[in-house]
Design a protein around this motif. Structure first.
Motif, PDB file in Angstrom:
ATOM      1  N   ALA A  64     -14.383  55.342  75.900  1.00 62.20           N
ATOM      2  CA  ALA A  64     -14.404  54.487  77.096  1.00 62.20           C
ATOM      3  C   ALA A  64     -13.852  55.201  78.327  1.00 62.20           C
ATOM      4  CB  ALA A  64     -13.610  53.208  76.838  1.00 62.20           C
ATOM      5  N   TYR A  67     -17.286  56.960  79.283  1.00 62.20           N
ATOM      6  CA  TYR A  67     -18.529  56.190  79.294  1.00 62.20           C
ATOM      7  C   TYR A  67     -18.642  55.390  80.579  1.00 62.20           C
ATOM      8  CZ  TYR A  67     -21.736  52.426  78.138  1.00 62.20           C
ATOM      9  OH  TYR A  67     -22.762  51.530  78.166  1.00 62.20           O
ATOM     10  N   PHE A 193     -20.248  45.653  77.149  1.00 64.28           N
ATOM     11  CA  PHE A 193     -19.190  46.675  77.090  1.00 64.28           C
ATOM     12  C   PHE A 193     -17.818  46.021  77.075  1.00 64.28           C
ATOM     13  CE2 PHE A 193     -16.395  49.713  79.518  1.00 64.28           C
ATOM     14  CZ  PHE A 193     -16.156  50.541  78.430  1.00 64.28           C
ATOM     15  N   TYR A 197     -15.229  46.139  73.865  1.00 57.63           N
ATOM     16  CA  TYR A 197     -13.857  46.659  73.937  1.00 57.63           C
ATOM     17  C   TYR A 197     -12.862  45.613  73.435  1.00 57.63           C
ATOM     18  CZ  TYR A 197     -10.464  50.040  75.817  1.00 57.63           C
ATOM     19  OH  TYR A 197      -9.494  50.988  75.948  1.00 57.63           O
TER      20      TYR A 197
END
Ligand code: HEM
Lengths: 439, 281
Positions: A64, A67, A193, A197
């Motif tokens: 992350a 990304y 996303f 997470y």
């Protein structure tokens, strides 16, 4: 959690802390937790799942950092990780294969539960929490698969969100809400996303509850017989810490073989083609661990009923503790049930095979589709999926309800230590009164 | 040994389960080529990578972009021009020489005008067309795909691309070939509506790319004969490297990790036996 505690604070500071936050006591009690001494290697998969979860969270956090959740940048940002980030390729391959390995572990863990009757009283809540974890894993994995924004990512997201749209009343609003617009697009990617997470931490929370619920009744064991005395148990540490570590080591060897030598083996080539809403891939297939559900979805000609069947397949596992009428926990003593469970495993594998193929694909190659029943020839994937779906539910409902009325279980040992001293296979049935020695 | 492990995994239905079957679309099985970079100990042949880059540069790059590649990648560890004397690929003389042929669109920071400045080693490969529309306009409406990931983006990619490049065949009598299209049995396609001959329609599809690799299409610096077969193998090796530049490193590290894990797990097993030796179970 485990009732009595053997911890005695030795230093002043430990005593001080113990009356304020007994966290050392908590840790020591976890280590001392009395655990049946006859757990086999199938019991190491709980610890393996813990290793997997931590691995996914750690690698995920690093991914992350690099990304970019943006429809025009996501694909290239993943390639940036693969090419330019130091050891980015390693981290990404661990994360991608780790998800699949975690499903492998969870399926083994769940079949262990089915075989040894670990879902039965008093462990129903433990099982329910496990099912919640599994459901969260499915959602998390699906959302993660969308993030690289390749062709499979995009089209899997499109197919699944459209499927949800077929639910009456709530369907369309759910779909729009998931999309954040009128099709799968940038807003969809962003919320996926965000949720991808978030959910692993929710899973971690439920795992804590899962282990709490484990520590109230304590572990089941291969005999399914309750722990009767201290002679039946060993402290968790070091006996099971070392056994679990060894199990995890073997598991990691398989994991590493995939990561280093076949990292794309479980993926699909189309996901290295950037998402393109104008080009539909020839075959849209989910990852292998979701294929059985995909087969069930397509087995039903009606879209809504298909969706309900698919959710029902997971839903029925939630109520399994109340469907199973047998009083005997372990299938070691239920030879007939064992055959049915083997057939159920086979059914799941066949459904997985069906999910990977087109509905009209021939099952037995070279003999044509055969006699057409309603819509498809009988030698097609779709009819095999229908048979599989039927058998899947047949095992989980009627077999659970009625098999116990007809089967004759083998005699169950009186305590864990009895068969520990003489393995049941080598002892005439009923010889449960072998002299009890302390282990 | 690893192959066996994979075979077992496949038998369990894990790795192979995602394999999809083809419906009306047909495609010839790719030719059976063997590559130096296959298998757990496979490595790239640096000279082959250099020749492959030359084929890409001289032939393919007039139509196909590789936007995920930067010039510096050519000089990095494992790359075609890697030289241990230049640990920083930006200092590599080959890479610096290659870059001199290119100009990159930029903005003049003083005037704000659009300018073309000389490329640097840090720039991405310059694309042949300004955008997809321009690429289509020059290719009879078809888009030449970016080749950065092409080997990973196709099933059995190396064999597939090799087969496409060397697989062009004269269309069998009875097959109507549309304008600007060529028959290639290795390209996936459905020929039924173009087929007027007897028997089933031929395998394969049409491709919008004309035949590229002909004898001596490039001149190799190492005097290897530039046959179409050699050119195809070399360019595929280069594309395979470009699809995953760290793959040799991955296998090398993997070997060390496997040895480590096997020893470590062996020690865990020994400890396990020791700890449990007094418990009957
Ligand atoms: C992230 C996922 C999961 C983690 C980290 C996890 C962890 C654990 C651990 C550490 C144990 C104790 C060791 C063992 O018996 O293996 C356990 C037991 C158990 N788990 Fe899970 N689990 C997960 C998912 C699930 C799922 C999906 C189910 C099934 C619905 C499940 C059902 C059970 C049951 C029934 C037990 C008790 C087993 C027994 O004592 O016989 N778990 N879990």
């Amino acid at each position: 959690m485990s009732g009595h505690s053997t911890y005695e604070p030795k230093t002043g500071i430990e005593r001080w802390l113990d009356t304020r936050l007994p966290i050392i006591r908590f840790g020591v009690d976890l280590g001392d937790f009395p655990t049946p001494k006859n757990l086999n290697y199938w019991w190491t998969f709980g610890a393996i799942l813990g290793v997997c979860l931590v691995t996914q969270i750690v690698t995920g956090i690093i991914l992350a950092m690099h990304y970019v959740p943006n429809a025009t940048l996501a694909f290239d940002s993943v390639e940036h990780i693969m090419r330019d980030v130091n050891y980015g390729w390693l981290i990404r391959y661990i994360h991608a294969n780790g998800a699949a390995m975690m499903f492998l572990a969870v399926y083994i863990h769940m079949f262990r539960g089915l075989y040894y009757g670990s879902y039965k009283a008093p462990r129903e809540v433990l099982w329910l929490l496990g099912m919640v974890i599994y459901l969260l894993m499915v959602i998390t994995a699906f959302m993660g698969y969308v993030l690289p924004w390749g062709q499979m990512s995009f089209w899997a997201a499109t197919v699944i969100t459209n499927i949800l749209g077929s639910l009456p009343v709530v369907g369309p609003p759910i779909t729009t809400w998931l999309w954040g617009g009128f099709a799968v697009d940038d807003p969809t990617l962003n919320r996926f996303f965000s949720l991808h997470y978030l959910l692993p931490f929710v899973i971690a929370g439920v795992v804590v509850l899962h282990i709490w619920a484990l520590h109230v009744p304590g572990n089941n064991n291969p005999t399914g017989v309750n722990v009767k005395s201290e002679a039946d148990t060993v402290p968790f540490h070091p006996y099971y810490t070392i056994k679990d570590a060894f199990g995890a080591g073997v598991f990691l060897i398989l994991f590493a073989a995939f990561v280093f030598y076949n990292p794309d083996g479980m993926g699909h080539a189309d996901n290295y083609v950037p998402a393109n809403p104008l080009v539909t891939p020839a075959h849209i297939v989910p990852e292998w661990y979701l294929l059985p559900y995909y087969a069930m979805l397509r087995a039903v000609p009606n879209k809504l009923l298909g969706v309900l069947t698919m959710f029902g397949a997971i839903g029925v596992l939630f109520v399994l503790p109340w469907l199973d009428r047998s009083k005997v926990r372990s299938m070691r003593y239920r030879p007939t049930a064992r055959i049915f469970l083997a057939l159920f495993l086979l059914t799941c594998l066949v459904l997985g095979w069906c999910g990977a193929h087109e509905p009209d694909a021939a099952v037995i190659p070279g003999v044509g589709p055969g006699f057409v029943l309603v819509d498809y020839g009988i030698n097609t994937d779709v009819w095999l999926s229908r048979l599989g779906t039927l058998l899947y539910f047949a095992y989980l409902i009627p077999v659970q309800l009625f098999l116990p009325l007809f089967e004759t279980p083998l005699p169950v040992p009186e305590s864990i230590s009895t068969p520990v001293l003489s393995h049941p296979a080598s002892v005439p049935a009923g010889a449960t009164s072998a002299p009890e020695k302390k282990g | 040994m690893l192959r066996k492990a994979f075979a077992i995994a496949a038998a369990l239905g894990l790795a192979a389960a995602a394999q999809a079957s083809l419906a009306a679309t047909t495609q010839a099985t790719p030719k059976d080529v063997h590559w130096s970079f296959e298998g757990p100990f496979g490595r790239f042949d640096q000279e082959q990578l250099q020749r492959g880059y030359k084929v890409y540069h001289d032939v393919c790059s007039s139509c196909h972009a590789m936007h995920l590649m930067s010039y510096r990648n050519l000089g990095q560890v494992g790359g075609p021009f890697y030289d241990p004397k230049y640990p920083n690929p930006n200092d590599n003389p080959y890479v610096k020489a290659i870059v001199q042929d290119y100009k990159v669109a930029d903005i003049d920071s003083d005037t704000g005008d659009v300018i073309h400045r000389p490329a640097t080693t840090a720039d991405a490969f310059v694309s042949p067309f300004a955008n997809d529309a321009a690429a289509r306009a020059s290719n009879g409406g078809s888009l030449p795909p970016d080749l950065s990931l092409i080997i990973k983006a196709r099933e059995d990619g190396a064999r597939y691309v090799y087969s496409i490049l060397t697989g062009y065949q004269p269309a069998p009598a009875g097959l109507t070939v549309p304008a600007n299209r060529y028959y290639d049995p290795y390209m996936p396609g459905d020929m039924t509506s173009f087929w007027h001959g007897a028997g089933p329609a031929p395998t394969g599809g049409f491709i919008a790319m004309p035949l590229q690799l002909t004898p001596n299409r490039v001149t190799f610096d190492d005097h290897v004969m530039a046959t179409p077969d050699q050119e195809a193998k070399d360019v595929v090796a280069f594309l395979a490297w470009a699809s995953e530049p760290h793959q040799s490193e991955r296998k090398q590290l993997g070997f060390a990790v496997m040895i480590y894990l096997v020893i470590f797990t062996g020690l865990l097993y020994a400890s396990y036996r020791r700890i449990w030796r007094k418990v009957a179970h």
